[in-house]
Write an enzyme that holds these catalytic residues in place. Structure first.
Site, PDB file in Angstrom:
ATOM      1  CE1 TYR A   1       0.320   1.968   4.209  1.00 38.95           C
ATOM      2  CE2 TYR A   1       0.994  -0.319   4.451  1.00 38.95           C
ATOM      3  CZ  TYR A   1       0.960   0.979   4.930  1.00 38.95           C
ATOM      4  OH  TYR A   1       1.577   1.292   6.113  1.00 38.95           O
ATOM      5  CB  CYS A   2       1.521   4.034  -1.628  1.00 38.35           C
ATOM      6  SG  CYS A   2       0.274   4.179  -2.929  1.00 38.35           S
ATOM      7  N   GLY A   3      -0.092   5.855  -0.328  1.00 38.35           N
ATOM      8  CA  GLY A   3      -1.043   6.872   0.102  1.00 38.35           C
ATOM      9  C   GLY A   3      -2.387   6.730  -0.583  1.00 38.35           C
TER      10      GLY A   3
END
Length: 146
Positions: free
Chosen positions: A109-111
């Site tokens: 995941y990231c932002g």
């Protein structure tokens, strides 16, 4: 490629058909997006809720592919921070020290999910067989830790 919008002009018995430049640009952007999102064996996009269930079962590695300064502001509990640029720079035959087993289940995941998508597809291309992108902290409805 998607349909292009055409402008048809008619005068004095002659007809001119011109493709609107914005429509061409939109079609090119759509094609690029489709190519970017193309299926890569071993890579799947899932919801945060599906990821949470997988975390509860256990035996997963969670990778936060944001920059370190973003990671320290709040991350999913148990996540390891490996910036997506480091993953994108990996060469064939490389494995992550945090995930040496290419058969392991890897949740990325990231932002927002975009960088996680790039990193996740790269991991799958490198031979990781169970990579799941669960988007980003913006979609994560659960608690983040610091």
């Amino acid at each position: 490629m998607s349909k292009l919008h055409k402008l048809i002009l008619s005068a004095c018995g002659a007809t001119l058909i011109a493709v609107a430049p914005m429509a061409v640009q939109a079609a090119q952007t759509a094609q690029l997006a489709a190519e970017t999102q193309s299926a890569v064996p071993g890579y799947t996009e899932i919801t945060p809720q599906e990821a949470r269930k997988m975390m509860e079962v256990g035996n997963v590695t969670i990778l936060d592919v944001r920059r370190h300064d973003e990671f320290v502001t709040g991350h999913v509990k148990g996540a390891v921070n490996i910036p997506h640029t480091r993953i994108l720079d990996m060469t064939p035959g490389s494995v992550l020290s945090a995930v040496p087993d290419t058969n392991a289940t890897v949740l990325v995941y990231c932002g927002t999910g975009k960088r996680a998508g790039f990193a996740g597809r790269k991991l799958a291309e490198l031979g990781y067989k169970n990579v799941y992108n669960f988007l980003g902290t913006k979609q994560w409805p659960y608690e983040l830790v610091k």
